[in-house]
Scaffold this active site. Structure first.
Site, PDB file in Angstrom:
ATOM      1  N   ASP A 103       0.824  -1.204   0.000  1.00  0.00           N
ATOM      2  CA  ASP A 103       0.000   0.000   0.000  1.00  0.00           C
ATOM      3  C   ASP A 103       0.864   1.261   0.000  1.00  0.00           C
ATOM      4  OD1 ASP A 103      -2.166   1.686   0.174  1.00  0.00           O
ATOM      5  OD2 ASP A 103      -2.296   1.539   2.349  1.00  0.00           O
ATOM      6  N   ASP A 303      -1.320   5.095  -6.981  1.00  0.00           N
ATOM      7  CA  ASP A 303      -1.662   4.230  -5.862  1.00  0.00           C
ATOM      8  C   ASP A 303      -1.528   2.758  -6.240  1.00  0.00           C
ATOM      9  OD1 ASP A 303      -2.607   3.413  -3.409  1.00  0.00           O
ATOM     10  OD2 ASP A 303      -4.706   3.678  -3.932  1.00  0.00           O
TER      11      ASP A 303
END
Ligand code: NAG
Ligand code: NAG
Ligand code: NAG
Ligand code: NAG
Ligand code: NAG
Length: 425
Positions: A103, A303
């Site tokens: 992440d 992301d």
């Protein structure tokens, strides 16, 4: 531990890793394999799409909420739980497997730690600190303890770490040896999570935050670079990789664009999207549409944990229109897949030639291969555009990054990328 036993331990780790990853002999020591969260399931294209849409919607609504709350929740990371790619890490001595969602939108590395107070079900065994000789609790006075917005003291540092959708991990801040590939790094601070809950965590034992903040592994190791390569969405059994440090595969053909920081979202990596071309047409979008504003809203985040690229809606609509006017096929309802723009292929053909899609960043054009933005569902002969609309920051999702080597250079604040076949590097 004596030299001989630690040597034999090292050898057995290497043998263990070689057995697990026989193809990784030629690779670097600071590289870990990435597997897709859906790799365990045997899913049809339509099911894969529906799952990806659900994950994206959750993630994007979290980012939007976060941007709206910017200022009131300064230290909170974005929602990580529906991350797509799992890193296969080993931690502890002897090493225990740790499947971690990667992440780039949050910082903390944490894993479920036995004995749990309240843990979610995970398919693999949880981390057992009592059988690791390198595990230690970090004191309340440690600098990284202070880096948590919520921390306390119960003999050693205790933390609470919340994600924007109120997913959380709570536990003890600890230090442990992490194997980043073959390379052991000692005394990495991580969350030994005793009480953890969150949507989408269940495929993994925890999260590996790769953000910009002090808690992230990247910051702890003072890394100036890290890189990843995501395997195709349509090949969930394939393996990509994550490299801590500079990847060996740079060949000078990489494009470079500036990364920017947003004080309201200090963990996230932003890039400047200036325009979008569909087919031969530069789509008419106001140049400010994807700009990061002074108040921390807008902009585009790159992301690892969002599936579909989401575009600010005033930029999204003209892109949809451009595809509609250039694709010469009847459009069909895509709600079954959760996507807005789908077309019916002629019954005698399953091939489809899409108009080009190019994202124009500062100094770099991302000319996407068709499989990174159109998906064909062979069962229904429907082809759909894999983009979504948002009112928060725009997000460059991992589907649009697949089959690319993506390098985060934190020293020069540049993002480097080029097309790549991840499983052949
Ligand atoms: C996956 O599903 C297909 C169709 O349902 C089936 O033919 C195939 O054997 C399954 N594969 C595995 C590995 O379960
Ligand atoms: C952790 O390992 C110890 C030592 O082998 C064992 O006694 C204990 O049951 C393990 N804990 C869990 C929760 O499996
Ligand atoms: C402190 O930690 C111990 C061991 O995990 C636990 O049993 C105890 O309830 C904790 N105390 C407080 C006040 O949280
Ligand atoms: C990273 O840099 C900090 C401060 O410059 C230093 O204290 C720390 O030892 C460095 N860590 C590593 C792993 O090099
Ligand atoms: C498919 O069918 C359409 C309409 O019936 C026809 O115009 C086209 O030539 C056919 N294409 C192929 C590859 O057979």
């Amino acid at each position: 531990m004596g030299l001989l036993s630690s040597l034999s331990l090292t050898i057995s780790i290497v043998i263990l890793l070689l057995c697990l990853y026989p193809n990784s002999l030629a690779t670097t020591s600071n590289r870990v394999e990435l597997t897709h969260v859906d790799a365990v399931a045997n899913l049809t294209t339509a099911e894969l799409l529906r799952r990806a849409v659900q994950r994206s919607q959750l993630r994007i609504s979290s980012l939007t909420a976060k941007a709206k709350l910017a200022g009131s929740l300064p230290a909170n990371p974005v929602h990580p739980g529906n991350g797509e790619y799992l890193a296969v890490l080993f931690i502890g001595t002897p090493p225990q497997e740790f499947l971690a969602i990667i992440d780039t939108g949050s910082d903390l590395a944490w894993t479920q730690c036995d004995p749990c107070v309240e843990c979610y079900y995970q398919p693999s065994p949880k981390f057992n600190s009592s059988i690791s000789s390198t595990f230690s609790y970090l004191p309340c006075s440690s600098k990284l303890c202070q880096a948590f917005q919520f921390h306390g003291c119960n003999q050693s540092c205790v933390y609470e770490y919340y994600y924007i959708d109120f997913s959380y991990t709570r536990g003890f801040l600890a230090a442990e040896t992490f194997y980043l590939g073959f390379n052991p790094v000692h005394n990495i601070a991580f969350g030994c999570g005793k009480n953890n809950d969150g949507a989408g965590f269940s495929q993994a034992g925890g999260i590996l935050g790769l953000g910009r903040g002090p808690l992230s592994l990247i910051s702890q190791l003072n890394l100036t670079r890290f890189a990843y390569c995501f395997i195709s969405f349509g090949r969930p059994d394939g393996r990509g990789f994550l490299v801590f440090g500079s990847p060996p595969n740079l060949d000078g053909t990489e494009q470079h664009t500036a990364m920017i920081q947003n004080p309201s979202m200090p963990s996230a990596y932003y890039v400047n999207l200036n325009g979008i071309t569909v087919g031969e047409t530069l789509v008419p979008i106001a140049s400010s549409t994807f700009e990061l504003s002074e108040d921390g809203t807008g902009g585009m985040v790159i992301d690892s944990g969002t599936t579909y690229t989401a575009l600010e809606e005033t930029g999204y609509e003209p892109v949809m229109q451009a595809f509609k006017s250039q694709v010469n096929l009847p459009s069909v309802d895509g709600s079954d897949f959760g996507l807005d723009l789908c077309f019916q292929l002629p019954s005698n053909s399953s091939s489809f030639q899409a108009p080009k899609l190019v994202f124009h960043f500062d100094g770099a054009d991302l000319d996407l291969p068709q499989e990174n933005y159109f998906v064909v569902d062979p069962a229904s002969a429907v082809v759909c555009l894999m983009l979504m609309s948002t009112t928060g920051p725009s997000v460059l999702g991992n589907l649009q990054q697949q089959n690319m080597l993506v390098v985060y250079d934190l020293e020069s604040e540049q993002l480097l990328f080029r097309p790549a076949q991840c499983d052949q590097m």
